[in-house]
Every structure is written in structure tokens, then in C-alpha cells.
Design an enzyme around this catalytic site. Structure first.
Site, PDB file in Angstrom:
ATOM      1  N   GLY A  54       0.870  -1.173   0.000  1.00 41.73           N
ATOM      2  CA  GLY A  54       0.000   0.000   0.000  1.00 41.73           C
ATOM      3  C   GLY A  54       0.902   1.216   0.000  1.00 41.73           C
ATOM      4  CB  SER A  56       4.818   2.670   4.225  1.00 39.54           C
ATOM      5  OG  SER A  56       5.691   3.606   3.670  1.00 39.54           O
ATOM      6  CB  CYS A  86       5.301  -3.956  -1.072  1.00 38.15           C
ATOM      7  SG  CYS A  86       5.889  -2.708  -2.200  1.00 38.15           S
ATOM      8  NE  ARG A 113       7.768   5.372   1.968  1.00 34.83           N
ATOM      9  CZ  ARG A 113       6.912   6.390   1.936  1.00 34.83           C
ATOM     10  NH1 ARG A 113       7.139   7.470   2.635  1.00 34.83           N
ATOM     11  NH2 ARG A 113       5.830   6.314   1.189  1.00 34.83           N
ATOM     12  NE  ARG A 143       3.580   3.440  -6.581  1.00 29.25           N
ATOM     13  CZ  ARG A 143       2.737   2.884  -7.453  1.00 29.25           C
ATOM     14  NH1 ARG A 143       3.038   2.795  -8.722  1.00 29.25           N
ATOM     15  NH2 ARG A 143       1.567   2.429  -7.049  1.00 29.25           N
ATOM     16  CG  HIS A 179       2.948  -6.605  -4.288  1.00 29.83           C
ATOM     17  ND1 HIS A 179       1.967  -6.131  -3.449  1.00 29.83           N
ATOM     18  CD2 HIS A 179       3.735  -5.549  -4.559  1.00 29.83           C
ATOM     19  CE1 HIS A 179       2.143  -4.836  -3.231  1.00 29.83           C
ATOM     20  NE2 HIS A 179       3.214  -4.458  -3.899  1.00 29.83           N
ATOM     21  CD  GLU A 181       0.166  -9.161  -2.561  1.00 29.78           C
ATOM     22  OE1 GLU A 181       1.252  -9.699  -2.249  1.00 29.78           O
ATOM     23  OE2 GLU A 181       0.046  -7.935  -2.742  1.00 29.78           O
TER      24      GLU A 181
HETATM   25  N1  GLN Z   1       5.999   2.873  -2.356  1.00 28.96           N
HETATM   26  C1  GLN Z   1       5.174   2.446  -1.263  1.00 28.96           C
HETATM   27  C2  GLN Z   1       5.682   3.054   0.054  1.00 28.96           C
HETATM   28  O1  GLN Z   1       6.733   3.586   0.106  1.00 28.96           O
HETATM   29  C3  GLN Z   1       5.140   0.934  -1.189  1.00 28.96           C
HETATM   30  C4  GLN Z   1       4.524   0.380  -2.459  1.00 28.96           C
HETATM   31  C5  GLN Z   1       3.791  -0.918  -2.294  1.00 28.96           C
HETATM   32  O2  GLN Z   1       3.507  -1.373  -1.193  1.00 28.96           O
HETATM   33  N2  GLN Z   1       3.435  -1.508  -3.411  1.00 28.96           N
HETATM   34  O3  GLN Z   1       5.025   2.987   1.040  1.00 28.96           O
END
Ligand code: GLN
Length: 204
Positions: A54, A56, A86, A113, A143, A179, A181
Site C-alpha cells: 500500500g 506506508s 512491500c 522507500r 514501487r 507482492h 499475493e
Molecule cells: N511505495 C510504497 C511506500 O513507500 C510501497 C509500495 C507498495 O507497497 N506496493 O510505502
């Protein structure tokens, strides 16, 4: 009557924001009982917890707002297995490069990040994960955090094609920069469920 079949492990998925549904489906596939966690009472009687991907910063804010931080930390202290994927990996890390304070601080590593940079916003790679068997694991990175350093308490389970750590384990805490999942390969979720079973059968 034969002996009762063992109870299905109850595994929570933090559901304040992010990639929840796919984790719920993956947990069902490995025979666990998924529980979507939005409030502290949802954590009662959980055997393990997934912190999904998600954003963070948003996730931290919502975890605080719903009063989930301390009960999640308490669940970890009781030895419940955790899997962070992630953004979830960022929440578990002991150290965050360039600024942010660590949040749960349960993994001896440093992450940056979005550390794969703009050119590589998202990518996929086949990963060699010896603990999960000979078959490569397909990693989908979105990301993703870059693991910039791994301390002695954490063990690297997989590396990206350039040799950088992308899956780690420290005791009962697992994290992936990708990921798991989002593919049909359930080996990471199965490992989490197995950690619960090991805990249940290990001598006191
Ligand atoms: N870029 C998001 C972050 O820094 C993490 C991305 C993801 O969970 N797919 O929180």
C-alpha cells in the site's frame, strides 16, 4: 472417533489500506482462515498477521488512528508470525534510509522507500528462493522498497537479479519487497501458515 483435525490457523490481513483481497484469497488457498483487521478487536485470537502493500505513510497514519499499533506490536511480542509485503516490509524495518522513523522495528535491516527509482517503478523478476524449493518464485515489484543493508539478526531468503535482498526472515517475521499475493504461487503464504503450525507443536 479419531483425533480432531488441527484447527485452521487464523491469519489476519491488516485491512486499513492497500492490497488486502489478494492476501485473503492466498490465505484461503493454503487452508488458513483469513481475518480482515480494521479494529483492535479483530486481532484477538489471531495466530499470525500480514501487513500488505500500500502506501506506508498512509498506513502508519491509519494504524495509529484505529489504535492498532500497540496491539499489533503485542501480537509480535507474543511470537505470532508476521509477513510484511512491500509497504508492509517498510513498516517492519528497524531502519529507514533518508528520513522516516521506523515503525514496528521488528527486522534488522534498512530499507529505502521507492528505492528502485523511477525508471524501474514496477518490474517483474524470477527469484531463486532456496528455502521454498528449486522452482523460481515470480516476484512482482511495485514501487518497491530497496533493502540497503541487512544486519546479522536477519537472514536473506532471496535476492533480485542484481544480488540485492528482496525476501528476508528474522525468526517468525518474514518480509518481501515484492507482492507474493499477486501470483498464483502460494509458497510464501504456505510458509507463514507453517510457522504457525511449528509454534503450535513446538515443546513448551
Ligand atoms: N511505495 C510504497 C511506500 O513507500 C510501497 C509500495 C507498495 O507497497 N506496493 O510505502
Amino acid at each position: 472417533m479419531t483425533a480432531a483435525t488441527p484447527r485452521r490457523p487464523r491469519i489476519g490481513v491488516l485491512a486499513v489500506q492497500g492490497a488486502v483481497r489478494e492476501h485473503v484469497a492466498a490465505l484461503r488457498d493454503v487452508g488458513a482462515e483469513p481475518v480482515e483487521v480494521r479494529l483492535p478487536r479483530d486481532l484477538v485470537d489471531l495466530d499470525a498477521l500480514i501487513l500488505p502493500g500500500g502506501e506506508s505513510t498512509t498506513m502508519r497514519r491509519l494504524i495509529d488512528a484505529y489504535g492498532l499499533r500497540e496491539p499489533i506490536a503485542a501480537l509480535a511480542r507474543r511470537g505470532a508470525p508476521m509477513l510484511g509485503t512491500c509497504a508492509g516490509m517498510i513498516l517492519l524495518a528497524d531502519r529507514i534510509a533518508d528520513g522516516d522513523e521506523p515503525y514496528f522495528g521488528l527486522l534488522d535491516l534498512e530499507v529505502r522507500r521507492n528505492g528502485y527509482g523511477r525508471q524501474l517503478d514496477s518490474f517483474e523478476a524470477d527469484l531463486d528462493v532456496p528455502t521454498l524449493g528449486a522452482e523460481p518464485l515470480h516476484g512482482i515489484f511495485i514501487r518497491a522498497p530497496l533493502v540497503t543493508e541487512v544486519g546479522p539478526r536477519a537472514e536473506v531468503l532471496a535476492r533480485d537479479p542484481d544480488g540485492r535482498p528482496v525476501a528476508v526472515r528474522q525468526g517468525r517475521v518474514l518480509a518481501t519487497a515484492f507482492h507474493p499475493e499477486l501470483t498464483g504461487d502460494r509458497r510464501v503464504h504456505r510458509l507463514l501458515a507453517q510457522l504457525v503450525a511449528e509454534e503450535a507443536t513446538s515443546p513448551v
